[in-house]
Design an enzyme around this catalytic site. Sequence first.
Site, PDB file in Angstrom:
ATOM      1  N   GLN A  11      59.019 -24.920  47.025  1.00 30.37           N
ATOM      2  CA  GLN A  11      57.960 -24.530  46.094  1.00 30.37           C
ATOM      3  C   GLN A  11      58.565 -24.020  44.795  1.00 30.37           C
ATOM      4  O   GLN A  11      59.589 -23.345  44.790  1.00 30.37           O
ATOM      5  CB  GLN A  11      57.087 -23.440  46.734  1.00 30.37           C
ATOM      6  CG  GLN A  11      55.797 -23.210  45.973  1.00 30.37           C
ATOM      7  CD  GLN A  11      54.716 -22.598  46.857  1.00 30.37           C
ATOM      8  OE1 GLN A  11      54.756 -22.701  48.071  1.00 30.37           O
ATOM      9  NE2 GLN A  11      53.749 -21.964  46.244  1.00 30.37           N
ATOM     10  N   SER A  91      63.650 -24.071  51.985  1.00 32.77           N
ATOM     11  CA  SER A  91      62.374 -23.477  52.405  1.00 32.77           C
ATOM     12  C   SER A  91      61.377 -24.574  52.796  1.00 32.77           C
ATOM     13  O   SER A  91      61.575 -25.273  53.776  1.00 32.77           O
ATOM     14  CB  SER A  91      61.832 -22.579  51.284  1.00 32.77           C
ATOM     15  OG  SER A  91      60.662 -21.919  51.676  1.00 32.77           O
ATOM     16  N   LEU A  92      60.320 -24.766  52.004  1.00 33.59           N
ATOM     17  CA  LEU A  92      59.359 -25.843  52.253  1.00 33.59           C
ATOM     18  C   LEU A  92      60.066 -27.186  52.432  1.00 33.59           C
ATOM     19  O   LEU A  92      59.639 -28.027  53.235  1.00 33.59           O
ATOM     20  CB  LEU A  92      58.379 -25.926  51.073  1.00 33.59           C
ATOM     21  CG  LEU A  92      57.465 -27.155  51.019  1.00 33.59           C
ATOM     22  CD1 LEU A  92      56.431 -27.098  52.130  1.00 33.59           C
ATOM     23  CD2 LEU A  92      56.803 -27.256  49.647  1.00 33.59           C
ATOM     24  N   ARG A 116      50.331 -23.689  56.116  1.00 34.21           N
ATOM     25  CA  ARG A 116      51.414 -22.733  55.820  1.00 34.21           C
ATOM     26  C   ARG A 116      51.181 -22.075  54.463  1.00 34.21           C
ATOM     27  O   ARG A 116      51.287 -20.866  54.310  1.00 34.21           O
ATOM     28  CB  ARG A 116      52.752 -23.483  55.842  1.00 34.21           C
ATOM     29  CG  ARG A 116      53.999 -22.662  55.497  1.00 34.21           C
ATOM     30  CD  ARG A 116      55.205 -23.605  55.504  1.00 34.21           C
ATOM     31  NE  ARG A 116      56.488 -22.947  55.335  1.00 34.21           N
ATOM     32  CZ  ARG A 116      57.119 -22.812  54.182  1.00 34.21           C
ATOM     33  NH1 ARG A 116      56.550 -23.270  53.059  1.00 34.21           N
ATOM     34  NH2 ARG A 116      58.301 -22.221  54.113  1.00 34.21           N
ATOM     35  N   HIS A 200      59.654 -15.217  52.002  1.00 35.64           N
ATOM     36  CA  HIS A 200      60.885 -14.940  52.745  1.00 35.64           C
ATOM     37  C   HIS A 200      61.229 -13.456  52.826  1.00 35.64           C
ATOM     38  O   HIS A 200      62.381 -13.063  52.682  1.00 35.64           O
ATOM     39  CB  HIS A 200      62.054 -15.740  52.154  1.00 35.64           C
ATOM     40  CG  HIS A 200      61.746 -17.201  52.063  1.00 35.64           C
ATOM     41  ND1 HIS A 200      61.445 -17.956  53.186  1.00 35.64           N
ATOM     42  CD2 HIS A 200      61.629 -18.028  50.995  1.00 35.64           C
ATOM     43  CE1 HIS A 200      61.179 -19.197  52.795  1.00 35.64           C
ATOM     44  NE2 HIS A 200      61.278 -19.261  51.483  1.00 35.64           N
ATOM     45  N   GLN A 249      61.838 -18.835  59.097  1.00 34.41           N
ATOM     46  CA  GLN A 249      62.183 -18.863  57.672  1.00 34.41           C
ATOM     47  C   GLN A 249      61.083 -18.263  56.801  1.00 34.41           C
ATOM     48  O   GLN A 249      61.333 -17.882  55.661  1.00 34.41           O
ATOM     49  CB  GLN A 249      62.512 -20.284  57.204  1.00 34.41           C
ATOM     50  CG  GLN A 249      61.386 -21.284  57.384  1.00 34.41           C
ATOM     51  CD  GLN A 249      61.323 -22.349  56.305  1.00 34.41           C
ATOM     52  OE1 GLN A 249      60.482 -22.242  55.445  1.00 34.41           O
ATOM     53  NE2 GLN A 249      62.165 -23.362  56.362  1.00 34.41           N
TER      54      GLN A 249
END
Length: 311
Positions: A11, A91-92, A116, A200, A249
């Site tokens: 993101q 991440s994503l 999510r 996070h 995560q």
Amino acid sequence: MGKIAFIFPGQGAQHVGMGQEMAENFSAARQVFEQADDILGMNLSEKVFNGSDDELRLTEITQPAIVATSIACLEVLRQHGVQAHGVAGLSLGEYSALVAAEAMSFADALPVVQKRGRYMQEAVPPGVGGMSAILGLAREKVHEACRQASAIGVIEPANYNTPDQIVIAGEIAAMRKACEVAKELGAKRIVELPVSVSFHCSLLKNVEPLLAGELAQIELSPAKIPVMANISADYVNSVEEMRDSLVRQVSNAILWQDSIEKMIADGYDTFVEVGPGKSLTGMMKKINRDVWAHQVENVKTLEKVVEAING
């Protein structure tokens, strides 16, 4: 060249128009966006190609939009004979990496990342959380800045991006205090990020059981190629490890620098950033300038990568 890794952005990489040139020029990319519209029951491609910045910044739109764009670019790369020996995603981007490794289907990934995004947005009300990038300060000093500021509220390291850049996340007052301490400890620069969710960190702990419930309902398969996980900076080998990594995560730090260094140590010397933006390519230059890294998002960047790899 040694081993090729595809790396997928997270993101923040989004921009209106991403993937449009690929969709206009390659049926493989166009089909991915058409699939995305069908899977989500909404005109995602219209929002991506012609929507507004504000709409694309909504986390539950951003996340499937980035995954769809990344997979569209991936399919075009494959069409041109470029294959990866391993994958990683920031991440994503770990969802895109799992799709690329054929461990998760695209049809399952999109609804999960949409939820999510929604769960993350709902977990931290507007005005509560924030994130800042601390530049030019060693890890132990960033930890010390967070430790001192934690008397005010939640503040934690969130992304270990490069040796020179660590992102912290938490409650805004505590974050700003940590930034003050970081400056006193010698940080070269502080950049407060334009986000409404503190990704996070433990403020998102309540998202984990919700996401675990969603992931329990989809089928995962053993990966066809190695997948590097953010949470451990190591490869996920079993379906259980994949699910655990994706869940944890959300509220734990992303070990991107460590992940890339591990892959380089394992013989990867060619990194292709697949999808919107070139943030990961930029980070690669700060992590290790000796490896080849380039981004693929449009026809021009595709041609450069295909020529470099296929000759």
